[in-house]
Design a protein around this motif. Structure first.
Motif, PDB file in Angstrom:
ATOM      1  N   ARG A 354     -28.571 -15.846  -3.717  1.00 30.76           N
ATOM      2  CA  ARG A 354     -28.182 -17.160  -3.178  1.00 30.76           C
ATOM      3  C   ARG A 354     -27.585 -17.019  -1.785  1.00 30.76           C
ATOM      4  NH1 ARG A 354     -26.390 -18.126  -8.608  1.00 30.76           N
ATOM      5  NH2 ARG A 354     -24.243 -17.606  -7.992  1.00 30.76           N
ATOM      6  N   CYS A 355     -26.785 -15.987  -1.587  1.00 33.36           N
ATOM      7  CA  CYS A 355     -26.159 -15.782  -0.283  1.00 33.36           C
ATOM      8  C   CYS A 355     -27.205 -15.525   0.800  1.00 33.36           C
ATOM      9  CB  CYS A 355     -25.178 -14.610  -0.359  1.00 33.36           C
ATOM     10  SG  CYS A 355     -24.328 -14.248   1.193  1.00 33.36           S
ATOM     11  N   LEU A 356     -28.184 -14.658   0.516  1.00 34.77           N
ATOM     12  CA  LEU A 356     -29.224 -14.357   1.491  1.00 34.77           C
ATOM     13  C   LEU A 356     -30.075 -15.583   1.784  1.00 34.77           C
ATOM     14  CD1 LEU A 356     -30.458 -10.833   0.336  1.00 34.77           C
ATOM     15  CD2 LEU A 356     -29.105 -11.371   2.354  1.00 34.77           C
ATOM     16  N   MET A 357     -30.456 -16.302   0.740  1.00 32.44           N
ATOM     17  CA  MET A 357     -31.245 -17.511   0.943  1.00 32.44           C
ATOM     18  C   MET A 357     -30.478 -18.527   1.769  1.00 32.44           C
ATOM     19  SD  MET A 357     -33.069 -18.060  -2.805  1.00 32.44           S
ATOM     20  CE  MET A 357     -33.964 -19.525  -2.265  1.00 32.44           C
ATOM     21  N   GLY A 358     -29.206 -18.726   1.437  1.00 31.29           N
ATOM     22  CA  GLY A 358     -28.391 -19.670   2.183  1.00 31.29           C
ATOM     23  C   GLY A 358     -28.233 -19.271   3.629  1.00 31.29           C
ATOM     24  N   TYR A 359     -28.003 -17.991   3.881  1.00 33.01           N
ATOM     25  CA  TYR A 359     -27.798 -17.530   5.253  1.00 33.01           C
ATOM     26  C   TYR A 359     -29.057 -17.752   6.092  1.00 33.01           C
ATOM     27  CZ  TYR A 359     -25.449 -14.791   8.872  1.00 33.01           C
ATOM     28  OH  TYR A 359     -24.812 -14.409  10.028  1.00 33.01           O
ATOM     29  N   ILE A 360     -30.213 -17.376   5.537  1.00 35.99           N
ATOM     30  CA  ILE A 360     -31.470 -17.510   6.282  1.00 35.99           C
ATOM     31  C   ILE A 360     -31.795 -18.971   6.566  1.00 35.99           C
ATOM     32  CG2 ILE A 360     -33.972 -17.201   6.103  1.00 35.99           C
ATOM     33  CD1 ILE A 360     -33.393 -14.608   4.535  1.00 35.99           C
ATOM     34  N   VAL A 361     -31.688 -19.815   5.548  1.00 42.80           N
ATOM     35  CA  VAL A 361     -32.053 -21.225   5.728  1.00 42.80           C
ATOM     36  C   VAL A 361     -31.042 -21.931   6.624  1.00 42.80           C
ATOM     37  CG1 VAL A 361     -32.464 -23.420   4.565  1.00 42.80           C
ATOM     38  CG2 VAL A 361     -33.236 -21.295   3.507  1.00 42.80           C
ATOM     39  N   ASP A 362     -29.747 -21.727   6.385  1.00 41.41           N
ATOM     40  CA  ASP A 362     -28.723 -22.369   7.214  1.00 41.41           C
ATOM     41  C   ASP A 362     -28.894 -21.998   8.685  1.00 41.41           C
ATOM     42  OD1 ASP A 362     -27.492 -23.624   5.069  1.00 41.41           O
ATOM     43  OD2 ASP A 362     -25.999 -22.047   4.781  1.00 41.41           O
ATOM     44  N   LEU A 363     -29.032 -20.708   8.966  1.00 44.93           N
ATOM     45  CA  LEU A 363     -29.132 -20.264  10.353  1.00 44.93           C
ATOM     46  C   LEU A 363     -30.393 -20.784  11.017  1.00 44.93           C
ATOM     47  CD1 LEU A 363     -28.127 -18.639  12.749  1.00 44.93           C
ATOM     48  CD2 LEU A 363     -29.126 -16.574  11.721  1.00 44.93           C
ATOM     49  N   THR A 364     -31.527 -20.740  10.310  1.00 42.66           N
ATOM     50  CA  THR A 364     -32.780 -21.225  10.894  1.00 42.66           C
ATOM     51  C   THR A 364     -32.705 -22.712  11.218  1.00 42.66           C
ATOM     52  OG1 THR A 364     -34.047 -19.545   9.675  1.00 42.66           O
ATOM     53  CG2 THR A 364     -35.267 -21.428  10.549  1.00 42.66           C
TER      54      THR A 364
END
Length: 448
Positions: A354-364
């Motif tokens: 969840r953390c990796l998915m959130g980081y990638i989507v939020d930043l993009t």
């Protein structure tokens, strides 16, 4: 992405400046109207940008035409990929009624282009806005009494018809298969630049092997969609495939993983960021503050954060009231538990996924917001702290809670081991970016 263009005075300098977010200084050092096509033109404001500029095909003069053809052929398929000409923009000013759109040299070059289908060549008709203005100037007094919106619509409609007669039909007479685009650098015509970039990107992707299209997408600074596509492709190749297992991160701490992802994503957007704001500690902490909200299980949230308060919406477990989201994020810092958690070696757990998915989507999506926020600014659009903070605030207040909710719902639909086996977490990341990005694919040409 090397380009060749034509004729001084047709607006090619302004086109290059706006398409690649550089300053006119990159071409100002050359004597007016005299260019050496063999000389690379680069800009410190956009290190991914490379231009080869021709002098233009003056009537009755063939020397430069032969020089351009020889240059293109010398940078063809037998040349190292990095040294090739990857795309050509032949810039032609939209003529006045009765004027000739192509000189003899242009027509000869277009015939040459027809014999070199492997090279992406786009005929770019510049200053389309002036054609629209001429349509308005020729309106009757009765028509000028209409509303401003109706006048703009009628002017644009007539300009499209005139453009077909003045430009498209003569081009089709020479070669009906050559791609073309009409452009203007005026702010209300920004979509024409994006259309040109997207057209060029598609041609490069289809005609040039390898990942050149990704590099060219990074170099351009006019199309948000091209930026999103390149960012997604970079992520797919390096991180998203096997996101749950993330073999790339073996032996690294989660903090190191997030730092690597951060730099790669921001680099793919290629902002004019000489102060390194996007990769600075403050902005990286801002993205971590968002990612930490989607990582813990709902039952553990109280142990991660001293007081949930309004941030429950951002965590993705409460009712989403977006008006309360932005102040909530501004009021919290990095959780001590989160800081300690990302300091351990990467492990295959639902929280990490969840953390990796959130980081990638939020930043993009924040990069997408920042890109569109700065696009109307006159080049070279040097990033400021205020612009970065505004993009973060806008995303947080609009979509962050919804994105986090969907990530949690996705992770809750199946067991982690099944997500790991199916290897489909990257498809959810792609879906979320496609759903919440700010690009409006159905947008019409802006009105004058």
């Amino acid at each position: 992405m090397p380009k060749i263009s034509d004729f001084s005075g047709v607006g090619k300098s302004s086109l290059v400046n706006h398409a690649f977010n550089v300053d006119t200084a990159i071409v100002a050092h050359q004597e007016h109207g005299i260019c050496d096509i063999n000389t690379e033109i680069i800009s410190q404001q956009n290190p991914r940008f490379v231009l080869h500029d021709s002098q233009g095909f003056e009537p009755g003069e063939v020397t430069n035409l032969e020089k351009v053809k020889n240059f293109i052929q010398s940078r063809g398929m037998n040349t190292a990929l990095k040294d090739r000409v990857h795309a050509v923009w032949l810039c032609i000013e939209v003529p006045f009624a009765g004027g000739r759109v192509f000189e003899t040299g242009d027509e000869e070059f277009l015939k040459f282009a027809a014999l070199n289908r492997d090279l992406p060549i786009v005929v770019v008709f510049t200053k389309f806005d002036q054609l629209v203005s001429r349509m308005e100037e020729n309106m009757s007094e009765e028509e000028m009494d209409m509303s401003e919106e109706d006048i703009n619509k009628l002017s644009l409609s007539r300009a499209e018809i005139e453009f077909t007669d003045l430009c498209i039909r003569p081009l089709e007479h020479v070669d009906h298969m050559l791609p073309y685009a009409k452009v203007s650098v005026e702010p209300q015509y920004q979509l024409t630049l994006a259309n040109l970039i997207d057209l060029t990107q598609g041609l490069v992707e289809n005609h040039v092997e390898g990942d050149v299209w990704i590099v060219s997408a990074m170099a351009q600074r006019a199309s948000a969609q091209a930026k999103i596509n390149s960012s997604i492709e970079v992520g797919m190749k390096k991180y998203w495939q096997g996101l749950a297992s993330s073999a790339n991160f073996g032996g690294s701490t989660l903090a190191q993983c997030l730092a690597t992802i951060h730099v790669d994503i921001t680099s793919s957007w290629n902002f004019n960021d000489p102060d390194n704001l996007l990769n600075g500690e403050n902005f990286q902490c801002d993205i971590k503050r968002l990612a930490q909200l989607v990582a813990p299980d709902p039952a553990e949230c109280l142990s991660w954060f001293e007081s949930l308060g309004n941030i429950q919406t951002l965590i993705g477990v409460g009712t989403v009231f977006t008006s309360a989201v932005a102040p909530a994020l501004a009021a919290i810092g990095l959780s001590a538990v989160f800081i300690k958690w990302i300091a351990v070696i990467y492990q295959q757990t639902p929280e990490v996924l969840r953390c990796l998915m959130g980081y990638i989507v939020d930043l993009t999506l924040i990069m997408d917001q920042l890109f569109l926020d700065t696009l109307p600014i006159k080049p070279p659009r040097r990033l400021t702290e205020e612009q970065v903070e505004m993009a973060l605030e806008n995303y947080t207040a609009s979509d962050a809670a919804l994105v986090h909710r969907e990530i949690r719902e996705y992770a809750n639909k199946t067991t982690f081991s099944r997500i790991l086996r199916s290897n489909n977490a990257q498809e959810k990341v792609r879906e979320l970016i496609g759903k919440y990005n700010t690009v409006d694919a159905s947008a019409e040409l802006p009105r004058t």
